[in-house]
Write a protein that holds these residues in place. Structure first.
Motif, PDB file in Angstrom:
ATOM      1  N   LEU A 190       0.837  -1.191   0.000  1.00 46.38           N
ATOM      2  CA  LEU A 190       0.000   0.000   0.000  1.00 46.38           C
ATOM      3  C   LEU A 190       0.876   1.247   0.000  1.00 46.38           C
ATOM      4  N   PRO A 191       0.403   2.340  -0.588  1.00 46.82           N
ATOM      5  CA  PRO A 191       1.209   3.566  -0.589  1.00 46.82           C
ATOM      6  C   PRO A 191       1.415   4.105   0.818  1.00 46.82           C
ATOM      7  N   VAL A 192       2.538   4.760   0.997  1.00 46.31           N
ATOM      8  CA  VAL A 192       2.891   5.315   2.305  1.00 46.31           C
ATOM      9  C   VAL A 192       2.105   6.602   2.526  1.00 46.31           C
ATOM     10  N   SER A 193       1.568   6.762   3.723  1.00 52.94           N
ATOM     11  CA  SER A 193       0.814   7.963   4.067  1.00 52.94           C
ATOM     12  C   SER A 193       1.217   8.426   5.456  1.00 52.94           C
ATOM     13  N   VAL A 194       0.879   9.670   5.764  1.00 56.70           N
ATOM     14  CA  VAL A 194       1.172  10.220   7.084  1.00 56.70           C
ATOM     15  C   VAL A 194       0.410   9.454   8.159  1.00 56.70           C
ATOM     16  N   ALA A 195      -0.869   9.184   7.910  1.00 56.66           N
ATOM     17  CA  ALA A 195      -1.668   8.436   8.881  1.00 56.66           C
ATOM     18  C   ALA A 195      -1.120   7.024   9.074  1.00 56.66           C
ATOM     19  N   GLY A 196      -0.668   6.412   7.988  1.00 56.39           N
ATOM     20  CA  GLY A 196      -0.093   5.081   8.090  1.00 56.39           C
ATOM     21  C   GLY A 196       1.168   5.059   8.924  1.00 56.39           C
ATOM     22  N   ILE A 197       2.026   6.060   8.739  1.00 55.53           N
ATOM     23  CA  ILE A 197       3.269   6.126   9.520  1.00 55.53           C
ATOM     24  C   ILE A 197       2.965   6.328  10.998  1.00 55.53           C
ATOM     25  N   VAL A 198       2.030   7.218  11.308  1.00 62.11           N
ATOM     26  CA  VAL A 198       1.676   7.453  12.709  1.00 62.11           C
ATOM     27  C   VAL A 198       1.067   6.200  13.327  1.00 62.11           C
ATOM     28  N   GLY A 199       0.191   5.521  12.578  1.00 66.49           N
ATOM     29  CA  GLY A 199      -0.410   4.295  13.082  1.00 66.49           C
ATOM     30  C   GLY A 199       0.607   3.194  13.336  1.00 66.49           C
ATOM     31  N   VAL A 200       1.541   3.030  12.404  1.00 68.15           N
ATOM     32  CA  VAL A 200       2.590   2.026  12.576  1.00 68.15           C
ATOM     33  C   VAL A 200       3.486   2.393  13.757  1.00 68.15           C
ATOM     34  N   ALA A 201       3.755   3.684  13.952  1.00 66.72           N
ATOM     35  CA  ALA A 201       4.596   4.118  15.075  1.00 66.72           C
ATOM     36  C   ALA A 201       3.929   3.810  16.409  1.00 66.72           C
ATOM     37  N   ILE A 202       2.631   4.053  16.518  1.00 62.75           N
ATOM     38  CA  ILE A 202       1.915   3.743  17.758  1.00 62.75           C
ATOM     39  C   ILE A 202       1.894   2.238  17.994  1.00 62.75           C
ATOM     40  N   LEU A 203       1.630   1.474  16.941  1.00 71.54           N
ATOM     41  CA  LEU A 203       1.612   0.023  17.065  1.00 71.54           C
ATOM     42  C   LEU A 203       2.985  -0.512  17.470  1.00 71.54           C
ATOM     43  N   GLY A 204       4.042  -0.010  16.830  1.00 68.24           N
ATOM     44  CA  GLY A 204       5.383  -0.459  17.165  1.00 68.24           C
ATOM     45  C   GLY A 204       5.809  -0.081  18.574  1.00 68.24           C
ATOM     46  N   THR A 205       5.304   1.042  19.060  1.00 70.31           N
ATOM     47  CA  THR A 205       5.631   1.457  20.430  1.00 70.31           C
ATOM     48  C   THR A 205       4.991   0.540  21.461  1.00 70.31           C
ATOM     49  N   LEU A 206       3.783   0.074  21.189  1.00 70.93           N
ATOM     50  CA  LEU A 206       3.047  -0.719  22.168  1.00 70.93           C
ATOM     51  C   LEU A 206       3.332  -2.211  22.091  1.00 70.93           C
ATOM     52  N   LEU A 207       3.714  -2.717  20.930  1.00 68.16           N
ATOM     53  CA  LEU A 207       3.893  -4.156  20.782  1.00 68.16           C
ATOM     54  C   LEU A 207       5.028  -4.678  21.654  1.00 68.16           C
ATOM     55  N   PRO A 208       4.782  -5.738  22.414  1.00 71.52           N
ATOM     56  CA  PRO A 208       5.883  -6.367  23.155  1.00 71.52           C
ATOM     57  C   PRO A 208       6.738  -7.193  22.207  1.00 71.52           C
ATOM     58  N   MET A 209       8.041  -7.008  22.288  1.00 73.03           N
ATOM     59  CA  MET A 209       8.945  -7.666  21.353  1.00 73.03           C
ATOM     60  C   MET A 209      10.201  -8.109  22.093  1.00 73.03           C
ATOM     61  N   PRO A 210      10.535  -9.404  22.044  1.00 72.55           N
ATOM     62  CA  PRO A 210      11.778  -9.841  22.669  1.00 72.55           C
ATOM     63  C   PRO A 210      12.991  -9.189  22.025  1.00 72.55           C
ATOM     64  N   MET A 211      14.083  -9.146  22.770  1.00 74.54           N
ATOM     65  CA  MET A 211      15.309  -8.512  22.289  1.00 74.54           C
ATOM     66  C   MET A 211      15.785  -9.186  21.001  1.00 74.54           C
ATOM     67  N   ALA A 212      16.177  -8.378  20.034  1.00 75.37           N
ATOM     68  CA  ALA A 212      16.708  -8.790  18.728  1.00 75.37           C
ATOM     69  C   ALA A 212      15.625  -9.215  17.753  1.00 75.37           C
ATOM     70  N   LEU A 213      14.427  -9.561  18.252  1.00 76.77           N
ATOM     71  CA  LEU A 213      13.370  -9.949  17.332  1.00 76.77           C
ATOM     72  C   LEU A 213      12.828  -8.747  16.571  1.00 76.77           C
ATOM     73  N   ASP A 214      12.990  -7.544  17.133  1.00 71.72           N
ATOM     74  CA  ASP A 214      12.530  -6.349  16.419  1.00 71.72           C
ATOM     75  C   ASP A 214      13.297  -6.158  15.123  1.00 71.72           C
ATOM     76  N   VAL A 215      14.620  -6.355  15.172  1.00 69.58           N
ATOM     77  CA  VAL A 215      15.438  -6.229  13.962  1.00 69.58           C
ATOM     78  C   VAL A 215      15.103  -7.344  12.980  1.00 69.58           C
ATOM     79  N   ALA A 216      14.926  -8.565  13.496  1.00 65.75           N
ATOM     80  CA  ALA A 216      14.612  -9.691  12.618  1.00 65.75           C
ATOM     81  C   ALA A 216      13.259  -9.505  11.939  1.00 65.75           C
TER      82      ALA A 216
END
Length: 202
Positions: free
Chosen positions: A108-134
């Motif tokens: 899907l094309p990149v949008s401002v709303a999409g970036i903000v939504g992904v940023a909020i989701l990425g901030t809240l998601l629990p992620m084990p160490m190193a799995l974020d990069v993977a």
């Protein structure tokens, strides 16, 4: 809480091996900026003076071991009760997203709303160490737009709903909201920079 997953040597090396240098530098720059802003985000608490009681008579070894084991098991069960439901919920949401989002959804094309939504989701998601990069690398190779990958690369590691909830209980919820908002803001800025830069367009 922030520097341990963000500046782990193995994780940083993975970022520089798997991603182009600008993306890897963003992965390092965001937690550096976050740590530099901590004095503004986390206010200092008032000094509390506590007294330490010293008991004259010392308990026997066996009662002390029993009290230690009881406290250990109680804290372990409490930690499991607080974290396991969130981990199961995160696994369920991730599995549902993987099964229900069609393949063309990653293009899907990149949008401002999409970036903000992904940023909020990425901030809240629990992620084990190193799995974020993977995970970011898997999405990168799957053809997800680079701004979204950069946002996840910058926001998945520093904090999660676990650490923010613990911080809110220990300090106050406003501090937790400020810290989470700062992570989402820095991740959004990284995504915006890549959105307007023609160098990273696919």
């Amino acid at each position: 809480m922030i520097s341990s997953p963000s500046f782990n040597p193995v994780v940083v090396a993975m970022a520089f091996v798997l991603f182009p240098p600008p993306l890897a530098m963003m992965r390092v720059a965001v937690p550096v900026l976050l740590l530099a802003a901590l004095p503004l985000l986390v206010r200092e608490n008032g000094l509390v003076v506590r007294r330490i009681k010293v008991f004259d008579e010392e308990k026997a070894l066996v009662p002390r071991l029993i009290a230690f084991c009881r406290t250990y098991v109680r804290n372990l069960l409490r930690l499991t009760w607080l974290t396991l439901p969130w981990m199961l919920l995160a696994a369920l949401v991730g599995a549902l997203a993987a099964e229900t989002i069609p393949a063309y959804g990653t293009h899907l094309p990149v949008s401002v709303a999409g970036i903000v939504g992904v940023a909020i989701l990425g901030t809240l998601l629990p992620m084990p160490m190193a799995l974020d990069v993977a995970l970011a690398y898997v999405l990168y190779r799957a053809g997800v737009p680079v701004p979204y990958v950069a946002v996840l690369l910058c926001t998945l590691g520093p904090v999660s709903v676990y650490s923010l909830s613990a911080l809110g209980k220990q300090l106050d919820w406003r501090t937790s909201l400020r810290l989470g908002g700062a992570v989402a803001l820095l991740g959004s800025v990284a995504g915006f920079l890549l959105m307007v830069s023609p160098i990273f367009s696919r």
